[in-house]
Design an enzyme around this catalytic site. Sequence first.
Site, PDB file in Angstrom:
ATOM      1  N   ASP A   2      45.758  56.040  21.958  1.00  0.00           N
ATOM      2  CA  ASP A   2      45.065  54.974  21.770  1.00  0.00           C
ATOM      3  C   ASP A   2      45.830  54.856  19.975  1.00  0.00           C
ATOM      4  O   ASP A   2      46.204  55.515  19.318  1.00  0.00           O
ATOM      5  CB  ASP A   2      43.231  55.236  20.728  1.00  0.00           C
ATOM      6  CG  ASP A   2      43.055  53.754  20.664  1.00  0.00           C
ATOM      7  OD1 ASP A   2      43.627  52.930  21.248  1.00  0.00           O
ATOM      8  OD2 ASP A   2      42.067  54.108  19.971  1.00  0.00           O
ATOM      9  N   HIS A  19      53.257  50.087  22.738  1.00  0.00           N
ATOM     10  CA  HIS A  19      53.239  50.135  24.096  1.00  0.00           C
ATOM     11  C   HIS A  19      54.545  50.547  24.583  1.00  0.00           C
ATOM     12  O   HIS A  19      54.183  52.645  25.302  1.00  0.00           O
ATOM     13  CB  HIS A  19      52.633  49.308  25.304  1.00  0.00           C
ATOM     14  CG  HIS A  19      51.240  48.952  24.931  1.00  0.00           C
ATOM     15  ND1 HIS A  19      50.474  49.635  24.562  1.00  0.00           N
ATOM     16  CD2 HIS A  19      50.843  47.638  25.060  1.00  0.00           C
ATOM     17  CE1 HIS A  19      49.238  48.814  24.306  1.00  0.00           C
ATOM     18  NE2 HIS A  19      49.184  47.629  25.057  1.00  0.00           N
ATOM     19  N   LEU A 113      52.849  71.451  36.560  1.00  0.00           N
ATOM     20  CA  LEU A 113      52.089  69.962  35.879  1.00  0.00           C
ATOM     21  C   LEU A 113      51.708  68.928  36.565  1.00  0.00           C
ATOM     22  O   LEU A 113      52.152  68.305  36.951  1.00  0.00           O
ATOM     23  CB  LEU A 113      52.585  69.980  34.361  1.00  0.00           C
ATOM     24  CG  LEU A 113      51.856  68.923  33.208  1.00  0.00           C
ATOM     25  CD1 LEU A 113      50.331  69.642  33.145  1.00  0.00           C
ATOM     26  CD2 LEU A 113      52.452  68.377  32.788  1.00  0.00           C
TER      27      LEU A 113
HETATM   28  C1  IPE Z   1      46.016  51.728  23.607  1.00  0.00           C
HETATM   29  O1  IPE Z   1      46.316  51.492  22.799  1.00  0.00           O
HETATM   30  C2  IPE Z   1      47.132  51.812  25.532  1.00  0.00           C
HETATM   31  C3  IPE Z   1      45.480  51.190  25.997  1.00  0.00           C
HETATM   32  C4  IPE Z   1      44.587  50.924  25.646  1.00  0.00           C
HETATM   33  C5  IPE Z   1      47.018  50.349  27.527  1.00  0.00           C
HETATM   34  P1  IPE Z   1      45.694  49.881  21.876  1.00  0.00           P
HETATM   35  O2  IPE Z   1      47.186  48.522  22.797  1.00  0.00           O
HETATM   36  O3  IPE Z   1      44.039  49.608  22.030  1.00  0.00           O
HETATM   37  O4  IPE Z   1      46.392  49.714  20.657  1.00  0.00           O
HETATM   38  P2  IPE Z   1      45.605  49.159  18.740  1.00  0.00           P
HETATM   39  O5  IPE Z   1      44.219  50.499  19.552  1.00  0.00           O
HETATM   40  O6  IPE Z   1      44.879  47.488  19.303  1.00  0.00           O
HETATM   41  O7  IPE Z   1      46.012  50.019  18.260  1.00  0.00           O
HETATM   42 MG    MG Z   2      42.975  50.667  20.962  1.00  0.00          MG
END
Ligand code: IPE
Ligand code: MG
Length: 224
Positions: A2, A19, A113
């Site tokens: 996250d 991402h 793994l």
């Molecule tokens: C996690 O990062 C990735 C996915 C859920 C795809 P987020 O996209 O939730 O990033 P924040 O929480 O908005 O910072």
């Molecule tokens: Mg998030």
Amino acid sequence: MDGNGRWAKQRGKERVEGHIEGVQRLRDAIKGAARLGVRYLTVYAFSTENWGRPEAEVNAIMELFCKSVINESPELQKQGVRVQVMGDRAGFSEKVLAYIERIESETAAGERLTLVLAFNYSARSEMVAAVRRIASEVAEGRYGVEDITAQTISDNLLSAGIPDPDLMIRTSGECRLSNFLLWQSAYTELYFTEVLWPDFTEEEFERAIESYANRDRRFGLVKK
Ligand code: IPE
Ligand code: MG
């Protein structure tokens, strides 16, 4: 995993940049896990709720998955990593489905793994599906109500055959499980860190494992 969006915003970038960087950290986590002798690494890549994000972000994540399959497959095979995708496959486009099947078949021989990619995953949905399957088997007389055990439920989840997690890590300071492995985490050790996923280096991963190593797991029993 996250905090990708916040990481990008802090840098004045688009969320998708977070991402993209996040994929690099997943690569580090896989390397770290393999090195430390972890046998199963399950990552929450996309929840069933994530479809509700803006279409451009959802599409970018799907594209990133397909690209990562192409880019990472050779290295995963070299490292002996087997990829298993866990989630509702009915939700994906033909293209994404093809890449899911591709990464699973290309890495099927990996023995070092197992990387479980929770992708279009929801713990409640998997439990609903399990209850339905068990109920219909009971209705068909294949077994009795009293034969249902905790093992029966485990065996009917998407994670069937995969051990319950010992440690669950959540990055970015959020202290909740957000519909992830709810049944399987009954006795899982939880580790929350403020570090955003794109900053979660192999060193951070090691720190989490070290914290786990110092936990006293009693499973409801008293210490000997
Ligand atoms: C996690 O990062 C990735 C996915 C859920 C795809 P987020 O996209 O939730 O990033 P924040 O929480 O908005 O910072
Ligand atoms: Mg998030």
